[in-house]
Design a protein around this motif. Structure first.
Motif, mmCIF file in Angstrom:
data_model
loop_
_atom_site.group_PDB
_atom_site.id
_atom_site.type_symbol
_atom_site.label_atom_id
_atom_site.label_comp_id
_atom_site.label_asym_id
_atom_site.label_seq_id
_atom_site.Cartn_x
_atom_site.Cartn_y
_atom_site.Cartn_z
ATOM 1 N N VAL A 138 39.438 53.169 22.809
ATOM 2 C CA VAL A 138 40.687 53.723 22.282
ATOM 3 C C VAL A 138 40.285 54.756 21.239
ATOM 4 O O VAL A 138 39.619 54.440 20.258
ATOM 5 C CB VAL A 138 41.592 52.630 21.672
ATOM 6 N N LEU A 139 40.660 56.001 21.472
ATOM 7 C CA LEU A 139 40.301 57.095 20.573
ATOM 8 C C LEU A 139 41.383 57.349 19.531
ATOM 9 O O LEU A 139 41.114 57.855 18.452
ATOM 10 C CB LEU A 139 40.044 58.373 21.376
ATOM 11 N N TYR A 140 42.616 57.028 19.880
ATOM 12 C CA TYR A 140 43.763 57.205 18.985
ATOM 13 C C TYR A 140 44.710 56.046 19.297
ATOM 14 O O TYR A 140 45.283 55.978 20.389
ATOM 15 C CB TYR A 140 44.426 58.556 19.267
ATOM 16 N N ALA A 141 44.828 55.131 18.367
ATOM 17 C CA ALA A 141 45.630 53.925 18.592
ATOM 18 C C ALA A 141 47.102 54.274 18.816
ATOM 19 O O ALA A 141 47.586 55.328 18.386
ATOM 20 C CB ALA A 141 45.493 52.987 17.394
ATOM 21 N N LYS A 142 47.803 53.381 19.472
ATOM 22 C CA LYS A 142 49.233 53.552 19.741
ATOM 23 C C LYS A 142 49.949 53.943 18.456
ATOM 24 O O LYS A 142 49.776 53.319 17.415
ATOM 25 C CB LYS A 142 49.809 52.251 20.290
ATOM 26 N N LYS A 143 50.749 54.990 18.564
ATOM 27 C CA LYS A 143 51.508 55.470 17.409
ATOM 28 C C LYS A 143 52.955 55.687 17.813
ATOM 29 O O LYS A 143 53.242 56.271 18.859
ATOM 30 C CB LYS A 143 50.908 56.771 16.892
ATOM 31 N N ALA A 161 49.120 57.424 22.617
ATOM 32 C CA ALA A 161 47.786 56.877 22.342
ATOM 33 C C ALA A 161 46.803 57.731 23.127
ATOM 34 O O ALA A 161 47.191 58.452 24.052
ATOM 35 C CB ALA A 161 47.684 55.419 22.771
ATOM 36 N N GLU A 162 45.515 57.653 22.758
ATOM 37 C CA GLU A 162 44.475 58.351 23.509
ATOM 38 C C GLU A 162 43.332 57.394 23.783
ATOM 39 O O GLU A 162 42.993 56.561 22.935
ATOM 40 C CB GLU A 162 43.947 59.566 22.723
ATOM 41 N N ILE A 163 42.756 57.545 24.980
ATOM 42 C CA ILE A 163 41.612 56.732 25.373
ATOM 43 C C ILE A 163 40.524 57.627 25.950
ATOM 44 O O ILE A 163 40.777 58.779 26.305
ATOM 45 C CB ILE A 163 41.995 55.650 26.414
ATOM 46 N N GLU A 164 39.321 57.069 26.058
ATOM 47 C CA GLU A 164 38.240 57.728 26.778
ATOM 48 C C GLU A 164 38.167 57.072 28.149
ATOM 49 O O GLU A 164 38.048 55.845 28.248
ATOM 50 C CB GLU A 164 36.917 57.537 26.032
ATOM 51 N N ASP A 165 38.260 57.874 29.200
ATOM 52 C CA ASP A 165 38.209 57.297 30.545
ATOM 53 C C ASP A 165 36.780 56.902 30.913
ATOM 54 O O ASP A 165 35.857 57.035 30.115
ATOM 55 C CB ASP A 165 38.835 58.252 31.577
ATOM 56 N N GLU A 210 34.645 58.300 32.580
ATOM 57 C CA GLU A 210 33.724 59.423 32.697
ATOM 58 C C GLU A 210 33.428 60.116 31.370
ATOM 59 O O GLU A 210 32.624 61.033 31.306
ATOM 60 C CB GLU A 210 34.286 60.444 33.692
ATOM 61 N N GLY A 211 34.119 59.705 30.303
ATOM 62 C CA GLY A 211 33.913 60.324 28.999
ATOM 63 C C GLY A 211 34.936 61.379 28.639
ATOM 64 O O GLY A 211 34.763 62.122 27.675
ATOM 65 N N ASN A 212 36.046 61.463 29.398
ATOM 66 C CA ASN A 212 37.119 62.403 29.093
ATOM 67 C C ASN A 212 38.116 61.793 28.119
ATOM 68 O O ASN A 212 38.406 60.596 28.189
ATOM 69 C CB ASN A 212 37.893 62.781 30.364
ATOM 70 N N ARG A 213 38.663 62.614 27.249
ATOM 71 C CA ARG A 213 39.774 62.207 26.377
ATOM 72 C C ARG A 213 41.057 62.400 27.185
ATOM 73 O O ARG A 213 41.346 63.502 27.656
ATOM 74 C CB ARG A 213 39.823 63.082 25.132
ATOM 75 N N ILE A 214 41.807 61.318 27.379
ATOM 76 C CA ILE A 214 43.116 61.420 28.022
ATOM 77 C C ILE A 214 44.138 60.723 27.139
ATOM 78 O O ILE A 214 43.798 59.851 26.339
ATOM 79 C CB ILE A 214 43.126 60.832 29.458
ATOM 80 N N ALA A 215 45.374 61.123 27.279
ATOM 81 C CA ALA A 215 46.431 60.588 26.427
ATOM 82 C C ALA A 215 47.479 59.845 27.251
ATOM 83 O O ALA A 215 47.657 60.103 28.438
ATOM 84 C CB ALA A 215 47.073 61.717 25.636
ATOM 85 N N LEU A 216 48.164 58.951 26.574
ATOM 86 C CA LEU A 216 49.239 58.167 27.175
ATOM 87 C C LEU A 216 50.518 58.448 26.399
ATOM 88 O O LEU A 216 50.489 58.612 25.179
ATOM 89 C CB LEU A 216 48.922 56.679 27.076
ATOM 90 N N SER A 217 51.621 58.479 27.104
ATOM 91 C CA SER A 217 52.920 58.693 26.468
ATOM 92 C C SER A 217 53.932 57.753 27.093
ATOM 93 O O SER A 217 54.018 57.642 28.306
ATOM 94 C CB SER A 217 53.367 60.152 26.696
ATOM 95 N N GLN A 218 54.680 57.061 26.236
ATOM 96 C CA GLN A 218 55.752 56.177 26.716
ATOM 97 C C GLN A 218 57.028 56.552 25.994
ATOM 98 O O GLN A 218 57.084 56.581 24.775
ATOM 99 C CB GLN A 218 55.437 54.708 26.410
ATOM 100 N N VAL A 219 58.054 56.880 26.782
ATOM 101 C CA VAL A 219 59.366 57.178 26.231
ATOM 102 C C VAL A 219 60.026 55.867 25.828
ATOM 103 O O VAL A 219 59.889 54.864 26.529
ATOM 104 C CB VAL A 219 60.225 57.935 27.290
#
Length: 123
Positions: free
Chosen positions: A92-97, A106-110, A112-121
């Motif tokens: 987890v690179l950026y905890a749920k906010k 939130a952001e995670i490292e997949d 493969e080492g990529n930074r990807i983000a999650l969004s929940q409405v």
């Protein structure tokens, strides 16, 4: 006006590992194809729905990284996705906010080492 992003590609070094990660964490079924000599796995896409299509992509021009654009995946339950990602070894690179009326991010490292983000409405 339509959404300006049409397609994205996420660099990978191990396509089998990346497919397993994205299918398990997000519940998608990816379709693997070779395109112009590159190994790719496409995310599902509803042709008449808004939003961009995307793929995992492996080849000499694709390099996983934390740098560069960040792709946000729209998820129905950010806590469940974070839990599945961590169970597969994701950092987890950026905890749920809570970002107010817009929901949660939130952001995670997949895998493969990529930074990807999650969004929940928010409901």
């Amino acid at each position: 006006m339509t959404n300006p992003v049409f397609h994205f590609e996420i660099p990978v070094t191990d396509m089998d590992r990346a497919i397993a990660f994205y299918e398990d964490v997000f519940g998608y079924r990816l379709t693997r194809e070779e395109v112009d000599g590159y190994d790719m796995a496409f995310f599902p896409r509803a042709g008449d729905a808004p939003g961009a299509s995307g793929a995992l992509a492996k080849g000499d021009v694709y390099r996983p990284s934390h740098d560069g654009p960040v792709i946000y995946f729209d998820v129905p339950d950010i806590d469940a996705v974070l839990a599945r990602a961590e169970a597969r070894g994701a950092k987890v690179l950026y905890a749920k906010k809570d970002i107010g009326e817009a929901g949660f991010v939130a952001e995670i490292e997949d895998s493969e080492g990529n930074r990807i983000a999650l969004s929940q409405v928010k409901p």
